[in-house]
Design a protein around this motif. Structure first.
Motif, PDB file in Angstrom:
ATOM      1  N   GLU A 280      -2.965   5.866   9.848  1.00 47.16           N
ATOM      2  CA  GLU A 280      -3.362   6.069   8.457  1.00 47.16           C
ATOM      3  C   GLU A 280      -4.869   5.858   8.290  1.00 47.16           C
ATOM      4  O   GLU A 280      -5.561   6.669   7.645  1.00 47.16           O
ATOM      5  N   ILE A 281      -5.372   4.781   8.889  1.00 46.07           N
ATOM      6  CA  ILE A 281      -6.802   4.486   8.786  1.00 46.07           C
ATOM      7  C   ILE A 281      -7.619   5.573   9.477  1.00 46.07           C
ATOM      8  O   ILE A 281      -8.639   6.050   8.942  1.00 46.07           O
ATOM      9  N   MET A 282      -7.191   5.991  10.659  1.00 50.82           N
ATOM     10  CA  MET A 282      -7.938   7.014  11.385  1.00 50.82           C
ATOM     11  C   MET A 282      -7.934   8.333  10.623  1.00 50.82           C
ATOM     12  O   MET A 282      -8.956   9.026  10.551  1.00 50.82           O
ATOM     13  N   SER A 283      -6.808   8.697  10.027  1.00 49.64           N
ATOM     14  CA  SER A 283      -6.754   9.928   9.244  1.00 49.64           C
ATOM     15  C   SER A 283      -7.723   9.871   8.070  1.00 49.64           C
ATOM     16  O   SER A 283      -8.413  10.859   7.758  1.00 49.64           O
ATOM     17  N   ARG A 284      -7.806   8.726   7.428  1.00 49.15           N
ATOM     18  CA  ARG A 284      -8.739   8.580   6.312  1.00 49.15           C
ATOM     19  C   ARG A 284     -10.180   8.646   6.792  1.00 49.15           C
ATOM     20  O   ARG A 284     -11.048   9.184   6.096  1.00 49.15           O
ATOM     21  N   CYS A 285     -10.445   8.105   7.970  1.00 46.54           N
ATOM     22  CA  CYS A 285     -11.796   8.185   8.535  1.00 46.54           C
ATOM     23  C   CYS A 285     -12.196   9.627   8.800  1.00 46.54           C
ATOM     24  O   CYS A 285     -13.304  10.061   8.455  1.00 46.54           O
TER      25      CYS A 285
ATOM     26  N   MET B 135       0.835  -1.191   0.000  1.00 45.89           N
ATOM     27  CA  MET B 135       0.000   0.000   0.000  1.00 45.89           C
ATOM     28  C   MET B 135       0.873   1.245   0.000  1.00 45.89           C
ATOM     29  O   MET B 135       2.055   1.203   0.338  1.00 45.89           O
ATOM     30  N   ILE B 136       0.285   2.371  -0.392  1.00 46.71           N
ATOM     31  CA  ILE B 136       0.960   3.651  -0.342  1.00 46.71           C
ATOM     32  C   ILE B 136       0.307   4.490   0.751  1.00 46.71           C
ATOM     33  O   ILE B 136      -0.907   4.712   0.730  1.00 46.71           O
ATOM     34  N   TYR B 137       1.101   4.915   1.714  1.00 44.37           N
ATOM     35  CA  TYR B 137       0.561   5.755   2.778  1.00 44.37           C
ATOM     36  C   TYR B 137       0.221   7.125   2.210  1.00 44.37           C
ATOM     37  O   TYR B 137       1.026   7.751   1.522  1.00 44.37           O
ATOM     38  N   LYS B 138      -0.968   7.596   2.539  1.00 40.14           N
ATOM     39  CA  LYS B 138      -1.434   8.879   2.056  1.00 40.14           C
ATOM     40  C   LYS B 138      -1.207   9.982   3.074  1.00 40.14           C
ATOM     41  O   LYS B 138      -0.948  11.135   2.716  1.00 40.14           O
ATOM     42  N   TYR B 139      -1.309   9.631   4.367  1.00 42.55           N
ATOM     43  CA  TYR B 139      -1.199  10.617   5.436  1.00 42.55           C
ATOM     44  C   TYR B 139       0.039  10.398   6.311  1.00 42.55           C
ATOM     45  O   TYR B 139       0.702  11.350   6.688  1.00 42.55           O
ATOM     46  N   GLU B 140       0.333   9.162   6.649  1.00 40.24           N
ATOM     47  CA  GLU B 140       1.482   8.859   7.514  1.00 40.24           C
ATOM     48  C   GLU B 140       2.700   8.574   6.649  1.00 40.24           C
ATOM     49  O   GLU B 140       3.185   7.439   6.581  1.00 40.24           O
ATOM     50  N   MET B 141       3.182   9.603   5.991  1.00 41.66           N
ATOM     51  CA  MET B 141       4.257   9.448   5.016  1.00 41.66           C
ATOM     52  C   MET B 141       5.587   9.075   5.677  1.00 41.66           C
ATOM     53  O   MET B 141       6.377   8.310   5.130  1.00 41.66           O
ATOM     54  N   GLU B 142       5.823   9.631   6.859  1.00 43.50           N
ATOM     55  CA  GLU B 142       7.079   9.384   7.561  1.00 43.50           C
ATOM     56  C   GLU B 142       6.922   8.226   8.535  1.00 43.50           C
ATOM     57  O   GLU B 142       5.944   8.157   9.286  1.00 43.50           O
ATOM     58  N   LYS B 143       7.878   7.321   8.540  1.00 41.52           N
ATOM     59  CA  LYS B 143       7.870   6.199   9.476  1.00 41.52           C
ATOM     60  C   LYS B 143       8.448   6.670  10.806  1.00 41.52           C
ATOM     61  O   LYS B 143       9.639   6.967  10.917  1.00 41.52           O
TER      62      LYS B 143
ATOM     63  N   HIS C 267     -13.965   2.992  -0.281  1.00 41.12           N
ATOM     64  CA  HIS C 267     -12.525   2.848  -0.492  1.00 41.12           C
ATOM     65  C   HIS C 267     -12.079   1.530   0.132  1.00 41.12           C
ATOM     66  O   HIS C 267     -12.694   1.038   1.076  1.00 41.12           O
ATOM     67  N   ALA C 268     -11.009   0.959  -0.408  1.00 35.71           N
ATOM     68  CA  ALA C 268     -10.403  -0.241   0.174  1.00 35.71           C
ATOM     69  C   ALA C 268      -8.949  -0.314  -0.261  1.00 35.71           C
ATOM     70  O   ALA C 268      -8.594   0.140  -1.355  1.00 35.71           O
ATOM     71  N   PHE C 269      -8.099  -0.845   0.603  1.00 32.05           N
ATOM     72  CA  PHE C 269      -6.707  -1.083   0.228  1.00 32.05           C
ATOM     73  C   PHE C 269      -6.168  -2.263   1.009  1.00 32.05           C
ATOM     74  O   PHE C 269      -6.761  -2.703   1.994  1.00 32.05           O
ATOM     75  N   HIS C 270      -5.045  -2.797   0.564  1.00 35.01           N
ATOM     76  CA  HIS C 270      -4.409  -3.943   1.196  1.00 35.01           C
ATOM     77  C   HIS C 270      -3.137  -3.504   1.908  1.00 35.01           C
ATOM     78  O   HIS C 270      -2.432  -2.592   1.461  1.00 35.01           O
ATOM     79  N   HIS C 271      -2.874  -4.175   3.017  1.00 25.69           N
ATOM     80  CA  HIS C 271      -1.627  -3.953   3.752  1.00 25.69           C
ATOM     81  C   HIS C 271      -1.148  -5.319   4.239  1.00 25.69           C
ATOM     82  O   HIS C 271      -1.665  -5.851   5.217  1.00 25.69           O
ATOM     83  N   GLY C 272      -0.173  -5.898   3.543  1.00 27.41           N
ATOM     84  CA  GLY C 272       0.255  -7.254   3.864  1.00 27.41           C
ATOM     85  C   GLY C 272      -0.900  -8.224   3.683  1.00 27.41           C
ATOM     86  O   GLY C 272      -1.540  -8.272   2.633  1.00 27.41           O
ATOM     87  N   LYS C 273      -1.204  -8.988   4.720  1.00 29.55           N
ATOM     88  CA  LYS C 273      -2.307  -9.946   4.674  1.00 29.55           C
ATOM     89  C   LYS C 273      -3.651  -9.298   4.992  1.00 29.55           C
ATOM     90  O   LYS C 273      -4.688  -9.946   4.910  1.00 29.55           O
ATOM     91  N   ARG C 274      -3.614  -8.038   5.368  1.00 33.75           N
ATOM     92  CA  ARG C 274      -4.836  -7.343   5.760  1.00 33.75           C
ATOM     93  C   ARG C 274      -5.504  -6.638   4.576  1.00 33.75           C
ATOM     94  O   ARG C 274      -4.838  -6.157   3.668  1.00 33.75           O
ATOM     95  N   LYS C 275      -6.824  -6.571   4.647  1.00 32.91           N
ATOM     96  CA  LYS C 275      -7.626  -5.746   3.751  1.00 32.91           C
ATOM     97  C   LYS C 275      -8.374  -4.737   4.614  1.00 32.91           C
ATOM     98  O   LYS C 275      -8.976  -5.101   5.619  1.00 32.91           O
TER      99      LYS C 275
ATOM    100  N   ALA D 279     -14.628   1.590   9.347  1.00 29.42           N
ATOM    101  CA  ALA D 279     -13.381   1.044   8.809  1.00 29.42           C
ATOM    102  C   ALA D 279     -13.189  -0.352   9.367  1.00 29.42           C
ATOM    103  O   ALA D 279     -13.086  -0.536  10.590  1.00 29.42           O
ATOM    104  N   ILE D 280     -13.146  -1.334   8.488  1.00 32.90           N
ATOM    105  CA  ILE D 280     -13.032  -2.733   8.902  1.00 32.90           C
ATOM    106  C   ILE D 280     -11.743  -3.319   8.341  1.00 32.90           C
ATOM    107  O   ILE D 280     -11.492  -3.275   7.135  1.00 32.90           O
ATOM    108  N   VAL D 281     -10.948  -3.863   9.243  1.00 35.19           N
ATOM    109  CA  VAL D 281      -9.708  -4.545   8.879  1.00 35.19           C
ATOM    110  C   VAL D 281      -9.967  -6.042   8.972  1.00 35.19           C
ATOM    111  O   VAL D 281     -10.472  -6.531   9.992  1.00 35.19           O
TER     112      VAL D 281
END
Length: 238
Positions: free
Chosen positions: A37-42, A1-9, A222-230, A204-206
């Motif tokens: 990231e999920i909370m920011s999108r919410c 996935m590409i982080y939209k809000y949490e750009m910096e680790k 909206h939906a995106f994947h992160h590793g094994k998570r959707k 938001a459901i993971v």
């Protein structure tokens, strides 16, 4: 996935399960960067982002709810969690208590006693984390509550006007729900729909990539994947 809000680790070790936050047996912590990231999108999907009500219907030990509460507490008036496992809810209550001044102070005193006795470096790091969390703990959340509840059962949760539902569904080898994997998500969404503020809410459901998140009362925005998570975002139809 590409982080939209949490750009910096960033360093999220203060929220590691078992450091300051209590580690509930047979549960896993949720990645803090992904949670942010999920909370920011919410929040971008809401008409207003103050005095919100947050609910996690599968909260486990409330690791997710607690670090979200620390990082976004200025947005929330009420935070609720529920789970079918009453034993794990005892840890959830202890974790949510950390969002109060007295709860975090009690945890700090416990960690200080442990360090005085055992002189472990891990306890010292935990004390340093507590001090940083204290600086985040300036805004009080009016209501913090965890309660036993089966979200895929036949009744609705005993709360109302919820703005954000953010949950990590049981999946994998650690925990799972009984019964049809499709039916329990359908029933969960039926119950959730009844408690939402339909004019200002987001879900938001993971879950596992194989699990289907769809319901006639919701629009998938909206939906995106992160590793094994959707991660799936749903808006209720009014």
């Amino acid at each position: 996935m590409i982080y939209k809000y949490e750009m910096e680790k960033e360093d999220y070790s203060d929220f590691a399960s078992g450091r300051v936050l209590h580690n509930a047996p047979n549960t896993t912590g949720f990645p803090a960067r992904l949670g942010k990231e999920i909370m920011s999108r919410c929040l971008t999907q809401l008409r207003t982002d103050k005095n919100l009500i947050l609910y996690d219907p599968c909260c486990g030990g409330a690791h997710l709810l607690t670090f979200i509460g620390f990082l976004y507490r200025e947005h929330f008036a009420e935070i609720y969690g529920s789970d079918i496992d009453e034993q794990v809810l005892e840890y959830a209550k202890r974790n949510l208590k950390l969002l109060t001044e007295e709860g975090l102070l009690a945890r700090k005193e416990q960690l200080q006693r442990d360090f005085d006795i055992y002189q472990k470096e891990s306890h010292l790091h935990a004390l340093e984390s507590v001090e940083r969390l204290e600086r985040l703990n300036q805004t009080a959340v009016k209501q913090l509550q965890c309660f036993p509840f089966h979200i895929a059962g036949i009744t609705r949760p005993p709360i109302q006007n919820v703005n954000i539902v953010f949950t990590d569904l049981p999946y994998g080898n650690i925990v799972d729900w009984k019964g049809s994997k499709d039916n329990h998500i359908q029933q969960m969404l039926t119950n959730i729909y009844q408690i939402l503020d339909l004019n200002n809410s987001i879900v938001a459901i993971v879950c596992d990539k194989k699990q289907k998140v769809i319901h006639g009362n919701f629009e998938k925005i909206h939906a995106f994947h992160h590793g094994k998570r959707k991660i799936t975002f749903l808006k209720p139809f009014t």
